[in-house]
Scaffold this motif. Sequence first.
Motif, mmCIF file in Angstrom:
data_model
loop_
_atom_site.group_PDB
_atom_site.id
_atom_site.type_symbol
_atom_site.label_atom_id
_atom_site.label_comp_id
_atom_site.label_asym_id
_atom_site.label_seq_id
_atom_site.Cartn_x
_atom_site.Cartn_y
_atom_site.Cartn_z
ATOM 1 N N ILE A 16 0.826 -1.219 0.000
ATOM 2 C CA ILE A 16 0.000 0.000 0.000
ATOM 3 C C ILE A 16 0.855 1.261 0.000
ATOM 4 N N SER A 17 1.851 1.327 0.891
ATOM 5 C CA SER A 17 2.632 2.553 1.030
ATOM 6 C C SER A 17 3.429 2.890 -0.229
ATOM 7 N N ILE A 18 4.110 1.891 -0.793
ATOM 8 C CA ILE A 18 4.958 2.166 -1.953
ATOM 9 C C ILE A 18 4.127 2.489 -3.189
ATOM 10 N N VAL A 19 3.000 1.793 -3.381
ATOM 11 C CA VAL A 19 2.138 2.082 -4.533
ATOM 12 C C VAL A 19 1.571 3.501 -4.438
ATOM 13 N N THR A 20 1.075 3.881 -3.259
ATOM 14 C CA THR A 20 0.517 5.238 -3.100
ATOM 15 C C THR A 20 1.613 6.298 -3.190
ATOM 16 N N GLN A 21 2.822 5.950 -2.746
ATOM 17 C CA GLN A 21 3.933 6.901 -2.841
ATOM 18 C C GLN A 21 4.283 7.183 -4.300
ATOM 19 N N LEU A 63 -1.056 23.258 -4.900
ATOM 20 C CA LEU A 63 -1.938 22.407 -4.087
ATOM 21 C C LEU A 63 -3.181 21.964 -4.866
ATOM 22 N N SER A 64 -3.173 22.202 -6.182
ATOM 23 C CA SER A 64 -4.368 21.927 -6.972
ATOM 24 C C SER A 64 -4.627 20.432 -7.146
ATOM 25 N N ASN A 65 -3.569 19.612 -7.130
ATOM 26 C CA ASN A 65 -3.763 18.188 -7.362
ATOM 27 C C ASN A 65 -3.982 17.475 -6.034
ATOM 28 N N LYS A 66 -5.242 17.389 -5.638
ATOM 29 C CA LYS A 66 -5.574 16.814 -4.335
ATOM 30 C C LYS A 66 -5.353 15.308 -4.313
ATOM 31 N N LEU A 67 -5.583 14.624 -5.450
ATOM 32 C CA LEU A 67 -5.418 13.175 -5.491
ATOM 33 C C LEU A 67 -3.978 12.782 -5.212
ATOM 34 N N GLY A 68 -3.033 13.516 -5.778
ATOM 35 C CA GLY A 68 -1.624 13.247 -5.517
ATOM 36 C C GLY A 68 -1.284 13.469 -4.053
ATOM 37 N N GLY A 69 -1.831 14.528 -3.471
ATOM 38 C CA GLY A 69 -1.585 14.816 -2.062
ATOM 39 C C GLY A 69 -2.165 13.759 -1.141
ATOM 40 N N ILE A 70 -3.387 13.293 -1.460
ATOM 41 C CA ILE A 70 -4.015 12.235 -0.656
ATOM 42 C C ILE A 70 -3.201 10.946 -0.734
ATOM 43 N N SER A 71 -2.723 10.615 -1.944
ATOM 44 C CA SER A 71 -1.905 9.405 -2.125
ATOM 45 C C SER A 71 -0.633 9.476 -1.284
ATOM 46 N N LEU A 72 0.007 10.642 -1.282
ATOM 47 C CA LEU A 72 1.244 10.812 -0.515
ATOM 48 C C LEU A 72 0.980 10.750 0.989
#
Length: 291
Positions: A80-85, A146-155
Amino acid sequence: MKNTILGSIYLALASSIWGGMYVVVKIVVSVIPPLELVWMRYLVAIVALLFIGLITRQKWRIEKRHFLIIIAIGIIGNAISIVTQETGTMLSTAQMGAIITSSTPAFMVIFARLLLKERLTLKKGLSVCLATIGVFLIVGVGHMDLSNKLGGISLLIAALTWALMSVLVKRVPSNYSQIVVTTYSILVALIVLTPFVLPRLHAINISQLTHPTIWGGLLYLGIVSTAGGFLLWNRGLQMLNASSGGIFFFFQPVVGTLLGWLILKENIGVTFWIGSILILTGVLFVIIEKK
């Protein structure tokens, strides 16, 4: 004290290796999607770890009650961690990645308190605060997108799960070889990811994989970043308190910025050096803290 210094060296080396990893991921992920990339780097890592394990004649037997922890480490941290990272790295900027993943040590302090009953000391809190301020100075926040919320949530998910995994590593008895523990946990992640990856492999352009930059990056991610980095990180955590070990995570933005300066000729200002001093001060607090 000897274990503290040695563990600090292991954790600093692991974090430094990962500091140079983001630019490689950014290049390779343009050809190999995040999920498939994690799966491929784990294939390479498994081969490397099995080779090391056979050469060093490791004992591969682990008790069932401890294997459940290793399964959790493999699913939570290595899957989970590496894929979302890597998904977050693809969808956001390196700047956002450095800021969000710098929350990992704070989460490690919380999980260490909840799961390991480690004491929350003033030095631990101060070291995390100093290092966090150092990261903000190094990467800056004034122009962060900060516009890309999906990337931020994944990180953010990556930071949370990596912190939890790092604390769970402390639950594995230290008499087990970290080569064996790391191999099994990566194997678990590989098994979990395989059903999701196999149907998608046909979409990858095979001709692009033959480019030296791509296969070289894949070898680096599998052998150095995964096999080497995970071994060093897990071994270092066995020698320090989980909440203290997390502070070494802050070496990533320092090394990443330095490599950008040395290799890519990127400019760095005085705030980089001030931030680096704050991070090193936080690390020093961890090293000198009495057990």
